[in-house]
Design an enzyme around this catalytic site. Structure first.
Site, PDB file in Angstrom:
ATOM      1  N   ARG A   1       5.473  -1.161  -0.618  1.00 14.96           N
ATOM      2  CA  ARG A   1       4.493  -1.419   0.668  1.00 14.96           C
ATOM      3  C   ARG A   1       4.247  -0.064   1.178  1.00 14.96           C
ATOM      4  O   ARG A   1       5.162   0.945   1.416  1.00 14.96           O
ATOM      5  CB  ARG A   1       5.067  -2.070   1.505  1.00 14.96           C
ATOM      6  CG  ARG A   1       4.346  -2.234   3.032  1.00 14.96           C
ATOM      7  CD  ARG A   1       5.004  -3.156   3.990  1.00 14.96           C
ATOM      8  NE  ARG A   1       4.671  -4.595   3.706  1.00 14.96           N
ATOM      9  CZ  ARG A   1       4.910  -5.480   4.747  1.00 14.96           C
ATOM     10  NH1 ARG A   1       5.419  -5.335   5.752  1.00 14.96           N
ATOM     11  NH2 ARG A   1       4.471  -6.847   4.083  1.00 14.96           N
TER      12      ARG A   1
ATOM     13  N   ARG B   1      10.240  -9.988   6.629  1.00 12.64           N
ATOM     14  CA  ARG B   1      10.095 -11.042   5.607  1.00 12.64           C
ATOM     15  C   ARG B   1       9.785 -10.601   4.168  1.00 12.64           C
ATOM     16  O   ARG B   1      10.611 -11.014   3.378  1.00 12.64           O
ATOM     17  CB  ARG B   1       8.894 -11.943   6.052  1.00 12.64           C
ATOM     18  CG  ARG B   1       9.002 -12.888   7.215  1.00 12.64           C
ATOM     19  CD  ARG B   1       7.577 -12.995   7.980  1.00 12.64           C
ATOM     20  NE  ARG B   1       7.577 -11.958   8.833  1.00 12.64           N
ATOM     21  CZ  ARG B   1       7.911 -11.720   9.947  1.00 12.64           C
ATOM     22  NH1 ARG B   1       8.466 -12.965  10.683  1.00 12.64           N
ATOM     23  NH2 ARG B   1       8.004 -10.524  10.384  1.00 12.64           N
ATOM     24  N   THR B   2       9.040  -9.567   3.933  1.00 14.16           N
ATOM     25  CA  THR B   2       8.708  -9.282   2.722  1.00 14.16           C
ATOM     26  C   THR B   2       9.814  -8.509   2.027  1.00 14.16           C
ATOM     27  O   THR B   2      10.128  -8.854   0.886  1.00 14.16           O
ATOM     28  CB  THR B   2       7.308  -8.440   2.529  1.00 14.16           C
ATOM     29  OG1 THR B   2       6.430  -9.030   3.480  1.00 14.16           O
ATOM     30  CG2 THR B   2       6.743  -8.304   1.238  1.00 14.16           C
TER      31      THR B   2
ATOM     32  N   HIS C   1      -2.383  -8.054   0.244  1.00 13.68           N
ATOM     33  CA  HIS C   1      -1.054  -8.433   0.489  1.00 13.68           C
ATOM     34  C   HIS C   1      -0.932  -9.763  -0.625  1.00 13.68           C
ATOM     35  O   HIS C   1      -0.778 -10.979  -0.187  1.00 13.68           O
ATOM     36  CB  HIS C   1      -0.666  -8.890   1.721  1.00 13.68           C
ATOM     37  CG  HIS C   1       0.939  -8.839   2.010  1.00 13.68           C
ATOM     38  ND1 HIS C   1       1.759  -9.009   1.127  1.00 13.68           N
ATOM     39  CD2 HIS C   1       1.375  -8.959   3.196  1.00 13.68           C
ATOM     40  CE1 HIS C   1       2.879  -9.180   1.706  1.00 13.68           C
ATOM     41  NE2 HIS C   1       2.892  -9.238   3.006  1.00 13.68           N
TER      42      HIS C   1
ATOM     43  N   LYS D   1      11.768  15.457   3.264  1.00 13.29           N
ATOM     44  CA  LYS D   1      11.693  16.865   2.609  1.00 13.29           C
ATOM     45  C   LYS D   1      10.322  17.309   1.845  1.00 13.29           C
ATOM     46  O   LYS D   1      10.157  18.316   1.343  1.00 13.29           O
ATOM     47  CB  LYS D   1      12.841  17.229   1.724  1.00 13.29           C
ATOM     48  CG  LYS D   1      14.068  16.985   2.372  1.00 13.29           C
ATOM     49  CD  LYS D   1      15.029  17.377   1.442  1.00 13.29           C
ATOM     50  CE  LYS D   1      16.387  16.289   1.410  1.00 13.29           C
ATOM     51  NZ  LYS D   1      17.352  16.597   0.086  1.00 13.29           N
TER      52      LYS D   1
HETATM   53  N1   CP Z   1       4.202 -11.222   6.578  1.00 10.70           N
HETATM   54  C1   CP Z   1       4.719 -10.071   6.340  1.00 10.70           C
HETATM   55  O1   CP Z   1       4.316  -9.324   5.697  1.00 10.70           O
HETATM   56  O2   CP Z   1       5.676  -9.951   7.171  1.00 10.70           O
HETATM   57  P1   CP Z   1       6.682  -8.614   7.136  1.00 10.70           P
HETATM   58  O3   CP Z   1       5.905  -7.484   7.490  1.00 10.70           O
HETATM   59  O4   CP Z   1       7.903  -8.899   7.991  1.00 10.70           O
HETATM   60  O5   CP Z   1       7.172  -8.457   5.659  1.00 10.70           O
END
Ligand code: CP
Length: 306
Positions: free
Chosen positions: A107, A57-58, A135, A85
């Site tokens: 992320r 999603r993100t 998040h 590497k």
């Molecule tokens: N909610 C969320 O962060 O989903 P993803 O890990 O699929 O990005």
């Protein structure tokens, strides 16, 4: 007006800044209803997506958000990059900047990585999830979704249920909802309750039946099986029996209660399919709203003077 060049967490935002982002998202949601969904404000800007952990999603919504705003997008793939590497995170980020990136969406499994990269002066760093810390864009899209159904945040009672210990979504939502005046209930097994949560302005329950009474919103959390280093509960079946959201348990709330989940879901563990796909579920709306919210975030942070 947002002054920081980076979106590191909800903890750092004021309630006014949160509403600035949500107002912009509302405008972009209207844009997304048009036949032509692409607008020009980030033409000439470059957005780099650096995902060191899996995401559906993100990552895809940040990519699509950047494209809808007419930005160029770099999707950095860790397994095929020089990270394998031994290139350091900072050297990787500086390389991306040298290629002309204006915004880096990151992320990472380690908490604090976005804060570390924010030392780079002339790029904006957007936290797309750092370890168990925060998040922020998930909490923003959750607020947006709640507002679209309930028309307010202040005074609502919101239950956050499940694996609080490992959940950056829980932390960001607790900060966001309490800043905007909601009453937050945490429902989870004592073994999945981090000690520092007790210092926050929340109510804590270890029973679903008591905690769900009369709530307006239920946010179910994914049981993060990949982050469980020891046995926090005897079995998945036991977890489901005590903390799974079933039709019977949902009926303890009320018929207008909305059910949310950040995804991905473990169906039959923290949530039943009958609830996930039922009339009170807004789980796919959360995904749709994520696009407008991430357009707002990219638009606003691209415009902050660096
Ligand atoms: N909610 C969320 O962060 O989903 P993803 O890990 O699929 O990005």
């Amino acid at each position: 007006m947002i002054k920081s060049k980076d979106l590191l967490g909800i903890k750092e935002l004021t309630s006014e800044e949160i509403y600035n982002i949500l107002d912009a998202a509302s405008n972009f949601k209207d844009v997304l209803k048009r036949d032509i969904k692409k607008v020009p404000p980030l033409r000439g800007k470059t957005v780099a997506n650096l995902f060191f952990e899996p995401s559906t999603r993100t990552r895809t919504s940040f990519e699509l958000a950047a494209k809808r705003l007419s930005a160029d997008v770099i999707n950095f793939s860790v397994p095929t990059s020089s990270v394998v590497k031994g290139e350091t995170l900072m050297d990787t980020a500086l390389t991306i900047r040298a290629l002309g990136a204006d915004l880096v969406v990151i992320r990472h499994a380690s908490a604090g990585v976005p804060h570390f990269l924010s030392q780079i002066e002339d790029i904006s760093v957007i936290n797309a999830g750092d370890g168990t810390n925060e998040h922020p864009t998930q909490a923003l899209l959750d607020l947006f979704t709640i507002l679209s159904h309930k028309k307010k945040i202040k005074g609502l009672t919101v239950a956050i249920v499940g694996d609080i210990s490992h959940s950056r979504v829980a932390r960001s939502n607790i900060y966001a909802l309490t800043k905007l005046g909601a009453k937050v209930r945490i429902i989870c097994p004592p073994t999945l309750m981090p000690a520092e949560i007790g210092n926050l302005d929340i109510e804590i329950f270890d029973s679903m039946d008591k905690g769900l009474d009369n709530v307006d919103v239920i946010i179910m959390l994914r049981l993060q099986l990949e982050r469980q280093s020891k046995g926090f509960f005897p079995s998945l079946e036991e977890y489901y029996n005590l903390y799974g959201l079933t039709t019977r348990r949902l009926a303890l709330a009320n018929k207008n209660t909305i059910v949310m989940h950040p995804g991905p879901m473990n169906r039959g563990v923290e949530i039943d399919s009958a609830v996930a796909d039922g009339a009170q579920s807004v789980i796919l709306e959360q995904v749709t709203n994520g696009l407008a919210v991430r357009m707002a975030v990219l638009y606003i942070y691209a415009g902050v003077k660096k």
